[in-house]
Design a protein around this motif. Structure first.
Motif, PDB file in Angstrom:
ATOM      1  N   GLU A 405       0.829  -1.210   0.000  1.00 33.10           N
ATOM      2  CA  GLU A 405       0.000   0.000   0.000  1.00 33.10           C
ATOM      3  C   GLU A 405       0.863   1.260   0.000  1.00 33.10           C
ATOM      4  O   GLU A 405       0.771   2.088  -0.896  1.00 33.10           O
ATOM      5  N   ASN A 406       1.716   1.410   1.039  1.00 31.32           N
ATOM      6  CA  ASN A 406       2.595   2.570   1.079  1.00 31.32           C
ATOM      7  C   ASN A 406       4.072   2.177   1.056  1.00 31.32           C
ATOM      8  O   ASN A 406       4.956   3.016   1.237  1.00 31.32           O
ATOM      9  N   GLY A 407       4.340   0.890   0.879  1.00 29.33           N
ATOM     10  CA  GLY A 407       5.721   0.428   0.835  1.00 29.33           C
ATOM     11  C   GLY A 407       5.767  -1.077   0.724  1.00 29.33           C
ATOM     12  O   GLY A 407       4.740  -1.741   0.532  1.00 29.33           O
ATOM     13  N   LEU A 408       6.971  -1.633   0.855  1.00 29.39           N
ATOM     14  CA  LEU A 408       7.167  -3.077   0.790  1.00 29.39           C
ATOM     15  C   LEU A 408       7.905  -3.551   2.028  1.00 29.39           C
ATOM     16  O   LEU A 408       8.752  -2.826   2.575  1.00 29.39           O
ATOM     17  N   VAL A 409       7.597  -4.753   2.466  1.00 28.12           N
ATOM     18  CA  VAL A 409       8.229  -5.356   3.638  1.00 28.12           C
ATOM     19  C   VAL A 409       8.979  -6.602   3.192  1.00 28.12           C
ATOM     20  O   VAL A 409       8.463  -7.399   2.404  1.00 28.12           O
ATOM     21  N   PHE A 410      10.207  -6.764   3.680  1.00 23.88           N
ATOM     22  CA  PHE A 410      11.009  -7.928   3.322  1.00 23.88           C
ATOM     23  C   PHE A 410      11.563  -8.590   4.579  1.00 23.88           C
ATOM     24  O   PHE A 410      11.604  -7.981   5.652  1.00 23.88           O
ATOM     25  N   GLU A 411      12.006  -9.859   4.422  1.00 28.20           N
ATOM     26  CA  GLU A 411      12.539 -10.595   5.569  1.00 28.20           C
ATOM     27  C   GLU A 411      14.022 -10.915   5.432  1.00 28.20           C
ATOM     28  O   GLU A 411      14.684 -11.163   6.427  1.00 28.20           O
ATOM     29  N   ASP A 412      14.546 -10.922   4.200  1.00 32.19           N
ATOM     30  CA  ASP A 412      15.954 -11.266   4.013  1.00 32.19           C
ATOM     31  C   ASP A 412      16.480 -10.606   2.749  1.00 32.19           C
ATOM     32  O   ASP A 412      15.748  -9.908   2.031  1.00 32.19           O
ATOM     33  N   SER A 413      17.761 -10.842   2.456  1.00 30.90           N
ATOM     34  CA  SER A 413      18.405 -10.188   1.317  1.00 30.90           C
ATOM     35  C   SER A 413      17.823 -10.670  -0.007  1.00 30.90           C
ATOM     36  O   SER A 413      17.751  -9.906  -0.968  1.00 30.90           O
TER      37      SER A 413
END
Length: 464
Positions: A405-413
């Motif tokens: 929605e307003n960005g992206l979320v990541f967990e690793d490289s």
């Protein structure tokens, strides 16, 4: 044991004169429209407490701001005739003796020094205290408030013991002592503020502390940077940091060019260079709660994608900030053999940081909360500049970053590299995902700090 003797001797020497000064202050009485703001850290790197001071001043209070002055605060703070900054002395840890003795001596010095400064300043109706660090500041500010009739307001940014646990481990005696201290002394405050609803719930359930959530919001100076100011910033930074310098000379010797922009010699108009690199920005305190090896690994994967023929731009990656792990990561960066990526790690002036965020193409946040209960203010600032963000996932990040929605979320490289590939594909195509995120941020009508503060904090101190 030695630390205890030092503490006892110090208190015996300094407590009587402190109590005498306190008595004189008590006789004078506290000032209803005066507030003391305490940061047992660098004022210039404590934006939320700077914002508290500015909001208090704008609301008619006079403010004394106590803290270390290792870096320059924002100009608006320095120019306010309602705010007085009082410098605290930052005692460096002793180079000899057991670690616990070094820590004990520093805590005792800070306690006595802070109490002395509080007693020598104008008595206040409220003392606003940043936590962490709260050892020994919470107890000292509470004691000074008892003597002078001030009400203690603790602003919980995180838990100090959880940050110490990253270095020493959660079962270390110092960490357990810090946790006990925070839990005990935190209950002494008259009013508590915190940065997330998750922290509000945790304080209530596990600490018996009732707090009001005051979300971090961007100040008014965090906004998109006009193109002419972008060019000025890039040219200024190019004198010190080569990554901002032009890759090639203009055919017109009078044309002024940076790595991203150029100014026409005749008209003075600024345009973006065709084929310019993308500007990726991250900011950090270079501490254990931010693992920049994730970003470096993602950048290596991004470089391999370019080498394999993917339609991706070259990158300039700017990581701002100061902190204990900066030298470690700087060495790692120097070991990388990037051909399409340039990395620099500047410390920016307070006025240049918002301009840089407002000029960038993407922000990356690697903050993992030590407690899982605080939110990265750097993302708040990036959103204020309508800068799309990729942020590493942790417990309560959803209170700020809404994935897709307003960005992206990541967990690793691996996941971050995929997101970089997607966002920079065919850069700077206005139909791309990066542009869509920016458009969404522009249309979101974000609440600013001043308006939020007037709604949440001002009624609390006006009513009491």
């Amino acid at each position: 044991m030695a630390a205890s003797y030092v503490a006892l001797l110090t208190l015996c020497l300094f407590l009587p004169p402190l109590l005498l000064v306190a008595w004189k202050h008590w006789r004078r009485g506290r000032a209803a429209r005066h507030v003391t703001v305490v940061v047992l850290g660098d004022v210039g790197r404590s934006p939320r407490m700077q914002y508290h001071a500015l909001s208090l001043a704008k609301s008619g209070f006079s403010v004394t701001l106590l803290g270390f002055c290792n870096s320059k605060p924002h100009d608006e703070l320095l120019q306010s005739d309602r705010i007085q900054i009082v410098r605290l002395t930052d005692l460096q840890r002793l180079a000899v003796g057991p670690h616990i003795l070094q820590y004990g001596v520093k805590v005792v010095f800070q306690a006595v020094h802070l109490l002395w400064k509080l007693m020598c300043t104008k008595p206040a109706a409220y003392v606003f205290l940043q936590n962490p660090p709260g050892l020994p500041a919470i107890a000292v500010c509470w004691f000074a408030g008892c003597l002078c009739g001030s009400k203690l307001v603790v602003d919980w940014h995180n838990y100090g013991y959880s940050i110490m646990g990253l270095v020493h481990g959660p079962s270390h005696p110092l960490v357990l002592l810090a946790k006990w201290y925070e839990k005990l002394c935190g209950r002494l405050s008259h009013l508590n503020l915190c940065v997330t609803n998750a922290m509000q719930d945790d304080l209530a359930e596990n600490w018996g502390i009732k707090a009001v959530t005051v979300y971090d919001k961007p100040a008014s100076f965090f906004k998109e940077t006009p193109l002419d100011l972008q060019h000025q910033l890039f040219m200024k930074l190019s004198h010190t940091y080569p990554v901002f310098r032009a890759r090639s000379e203009s055919s017109d010797p009078d044309t002024e060019r940076s790595a991203f922009t150029e100014r026409d010699a005749l008209s003075g108009a600024v345009t973006r260079l065709c084929g310019r690199p993308a500007l990726l920005v991250s900011s950090t305190s270079w501490t254990e709660d931010e693992d920049f090896s994730i970003l470096l690994a993602a950048l290596e994967k991004f470089e391999h994608l370019i080498d394999s023929g993917e339609s991706l731009p070259s990158l300039v990656c700017v990581i701002t900030g100061k902190g204990p792990l900066k030298d470690y990561y700087s060495r790692l960066i120097c070991q990388k053999c990037f051909r399409h990526i340039q990395v620099c790690t500047p410390w920016l002036e307070a006025e240049d940081y918002p301009l840089l965020l407002g000029s960038a193409d993407l922000g990356v946040c690697l903050h993992r909360s030590s407690s899982g209960l605080d939110l990265p203010m750097k993302v708040v600032d990036m959103f204020g500049c309508c800068l799309p963000v990729c942020a590493v996932k942790f417990q309560c990040l959803h209170e700020l970053v809404k994935h897709e929605e307003n960005g992206l979320v990541f967990e690793d490289s691996e996941e971050l590299a995929i997101q970089l590939q997607m966002l920079f594909s065919k850069f700077p195509d206005p139909a791309g995902k990066l542009h869509q995120f920016r458009k969404s941020l522009r249309e979101s009508e974000q609440l600013r700090w001043d308006e939020s503060w007037e709604r949440t904090v001002l009624p609390l101190i006006s009513d009491t």
